[in-house]
Design a protein around this motif. Structure first.
Motif, mmCIF file in Angstrom:
data_model
loop_
_atom_site.group_PDB
_atom_site.id
_atom_site.type_symbol
_atom_site.label_atom_id
_atom_site.label_comp_id
_atom_site.label_asym_id
_atom_site.label_seq_id
_atom_site.Cartn_x
_atom_site.Cartn_y
_atom_site.Cartn_z
ATOM 1 N N SER A 32 147.930 -1.108 -21.048
ATOM 2 C CA SER A 32 149.151 -0.321 -21.137
ATOM 3 C C SER A 32 149.712 -0.305 -22.558
ATOM 4 C CB SER A 32 150.210 -0.897 -20.186
ATOM 5 O OG SER A 32 151.466 -0.302 -20.406
ATOM 6 N N LEU A 33 149.689 0.845 -23.195
ATOM 7 C CA LEU A 33 150.308 0.989 -24.506
ATOM 8 C C LEU A 33 151.818 0.829 -24.402
ATOM 9 C CD1 LEU A 33 150.114 1.630 -27.514
ATOM 10 C CD2 LEU A 33 150.193 4.073 -26.937
ATOM 11 N N PRO A 47 148.894 -9.390 -23.304
ATOM 12 C CA PRO A 47 147.795 -10.108 -22.637
ATOM 13 C C PRO A 47 146.432 -9.446 -22.781
ATOM 14 C CG PRO A 47 149.720 -9.994 -21.197
ATOM 15 C CD PRO A 47 150.002 -9.112 -22.365
ATOM 16 N N GLU A 48 146.395 -8.105 -22.794
ATOM 17 C CA GLU A 48 145.108 -7.421 -22.804
ATOM 18 C C GLU A 48 144.697 -6.941 -24.194
ATOM 19 O OE1 GLU A 48 143.941 -5.014 -19.326
ATOM 20 O OE2 GLU A 48 146.076 -5.046 -18.810
ATOM 21 N N GLY A 49 145.243 -7.557 -25.213
ATOM 22 C CA GLY A 49 144.982 -7.088 -26.569
ATOM 23 C C GLY A 49 143.542 -7.169 -27.011
ATOM 24 N N PHE A 50 142.794 -8.149 -26.503
ATOM 25 C CA PHE A 50 141.403 -8.282 -26.941
ATOM 26 C C PHE A 50 140.525 -7.134 -26.450
ATOM 27 C CE2 PHE A 50 142.686 -12.766 -27.453
ATOM 28 C CZ PHE A 50 142.216 -12.973 -28.743
ATOM 29 N N ARG A 51 140.963 -6.447 -25.400
ATOM 30 C CA ARG A 51 140.190 -5.300 -24.929
ATOM 31 C C ARG A 51 140.867 -3.972 -25.270
ATOM 32 N NH1 ARG A 51 141.900 -3.647 -19.273
ATOM 33 N NH2 ARG A 51 139.992 -2.430 -19.347
ATOM 34 N N ALA A 52 141.981 -4.043 -26.008
ATOM 35 C CA ALA A 52 142.734 -2.817 -26.297
ATOM 36 C C ALA A 52 142.622 -2.372 -27.747
ATOM 37 C CB ALA A 52 144.205 -3.014 -25.945
ATOM 38 N N TYR A 53 142.351 -3.311 -28.668
ATOM 39 C CA TYR A 53 142.569 -2.957 -30.072
ATOM 40 C C TYR A 53 141.597 -1.897 -30.591
ATOM 41 C CZ TYR A 53 138.763 -6.111 -31.716
ATOM 42 O OH TYR A 53 137.561 -6.729 -31.966
ATOM 43 N N ARG A 54 140.481 -1.669 -29.906
ATOM 44 C CA ARG A 54 139.536 -0.645 -30.357
ATOM 45 C C ARG A 54 139.893 0.759 -29.861
ATOM 46 N NH1 ARG A 54 136.552 -5.025 -28.660
ATOM 47 N NH2 ARG A 54 135.257 -6.084 -30.200
ATOM 48 N N SER A 55 140.831 0.849 -28.931
ATOM 49 C CA SER A 55 141.194 2.151 -28.356
ATOM 50 C C SER A 55 142.007 2.974 -29.351
ATOM 51 C CB SER A 55 142.000 1.958 -27.068
ATOM 52 O OG SER A 55 141.238 1.236 -26.118
#
Length: 444
Positions: A58-59, A275-283
């Motif tokens: 979620s952005l 919490p989900e930053g490790f799977r979000a930063y490439r988006s």
């Protein structure tokens, strides 16, 4: 009963009721009953252990988290808060004041775990000659490696555009042991590393020199999960996503001034709390958000920045025409994690032993000597071979390299004796290790 008495009794009853209610509310507040009830509900609900690879982070949640403002009252020892980051001045912090340093470490810990996730220490190195000597050693290493192996690629620039020294920690020690000793005798390393990782940390470093025109990095998180692919990240349980940021401390020491147009590190305060930053930063949408909201702080030579490795960050673009931006990047690992680079400590200890021994002879076991021992030698004795190296009588673990090195310089051992003890310890620690002779160094 007359009317006056009845009124008095009614007032007493009402007062007692109010007092009882206040007492009950106080008890509920003290026990944090709402949080307790939420935890009870959560403990009975089975949730997936991993994040769902088919749903998008979620952005909106990240945006809400990173809109927080840092209050100076939360960090009273900071000189100021600028661009949402606490700025400390080491010149105004007395290392000999144990109570002050303890309070400072509380602030640094809170910052990285619950606050903006980044802080700057002005005058981390107060003596520029230490930086200058290190820079001279780095230049010699770069020239030597360029001659032997050619230009190296970089995380975010093609070969020859920038200069990088991998494992500059080891190479610095072998190139110039006196300069290396002076550099890592800086007691501020211990203050910073202990505040987040506790004792027995392991330092690794990489020099990065960004030339004019060097482009900015893409925003990212760092070691451990920050180095995983998108596919790999979702395979790790949620608890590991929270844990990984607690295993490493990230930082950089400015080895040149870093004016705004030279591209100092771009940072997104509070983003480590997502919490989900490790799977979000490439988006792309998260990259766009970072590009709109990041902050960057100019620094002077000798300043240092430290941050939680889960903080969204990126090296900036060097927009100058003729200025090389140079930093010694710092990755410090918890005793309970693995370092990003392998460090063979014995050659470093052997190369610097006489310098350290002389320093101890002149100063005693000062903060500087202690800081260097912690930097150059392993402080954590595991993994080991407990058949060969059983715990000493005084503790639950065998001696570490740091323990033996301290014993060596305190007792004035020769370099040969110190290296013999350390080599035997390493051999005994291996899976096929041999039992050490009974004249053990520690446990006495």
């Amino acid at each position: 009963m007359n009317r006056q008495a009845r009124s008095r009794n009614t007032a007493i009853t009402a007062a007692a009721s109010i007092a009882s209610t206040v007492g009950l509310l106080g008890t509920l507040y003290y026990l944090d009953i709402p949080a307790f009830l939420r935890q009870r509900v959560k403990s009975k609900q089975l949730e997936p252990r991993c994040y769902n690879a088919t749903t998008k982070p979620s952005l909106t949640e990240l945006t809400a988290i990173t809109q927080q403002l840092t209050s100076k009252t939360t960090y009273p020892l900071a000189e100021r808060v600028e661009r949402n980051m606490p700025i400390y001045d080491c010149h105004n912090l007395n290392l000999d004041d144990a109570d002050l340093i303890d309070r400072l470490q509380d602030e640094l810990y809170h910052n990285l775990t619950s606050g903006p996730g980044v802080y700057i220490l002005k005058h981390f190195f107060s003596d520029s000659t230490t930086i200058d000597s290190a820079n001279a050693a780095f230049c010699a290493i770069i020239d030597d490696e360029l001659e032997k192996t050619g230009a190296k690629g970089d995380h975010f620039a093609p070969a020859s555009a920038n200069s990088r020294i991998w494992n500059s920690f080891s190479k610095h020690a072998l190139q110039d042991p006196e300069s290396f000793t002076a550099y890592f005798s800086n007691p501020w390393f211990k203050v910073v590393c202990d505040s987040y990782l506790g004792p027995a940390y392991r330092i690794t470093t990489q020099v990065n020199i960004v030339r004019p025109g060097g482009k900015a990095q893409m925003p990212h998180r760092d070691y451990h999960l920050g180095f995983q692919t998108d596919e790999d990240v979702v395979a790790w349980p949620k608890a590991v996503h929270a844990m990984t940021s607690l295993l490493t401390l990230q930082g950089a020491v400015a080895h040149t001034d870093m004016p705004e147009d030279s591209g100092p590190t771009r940072l997104l305060p509070y983003s480590q709390l997502f919490p989900e930053g490790f799977r979000a930063y490439r988006s792309k949408e998260f990259i766009d958000h970072f590009e709109q909201d990041y902050v960057a702080m100019p620094m002077e030579k000798g300043d240092a920045v430290f941050f939680n490795p889960a903080l969204f960050h990126a090296a900036g673009e060097n927009c100058t025409a003729d200025f090389d931006r140079s930093a010694n990047l710092i990755q410090v690992s918890s005793a309970f994690g693995k370092t990003m680079e392998s460090i063979d400590t014995l050659p470093l200890i052997e190369k610097t032993y006489e310098t350290l021994k002389s320093k101890h002879g002149a100063e005693g076991m000062t903060k500087e000597v202690d800081a260097f021992i912690r930097a150059v030698a392993e402080g954590y004795p595991f993994p080991t071979n407990l058949d060969c190296r059983p715990p000493g009588p005084s503790g639950m673990s065998p001696a570490s390299e740091q323990d033996i090195l301290r014993e060596a310089i305190v007792n004035g051992w020769s370099k040969d004796k110190a290296m013999e003890e350390l080599t035997e310890m390493r051999q005994a620690s291996s899976a096929n290790g041999k039992i050490l002779r009974q004249t053990a160094v520690f446990g006495t």
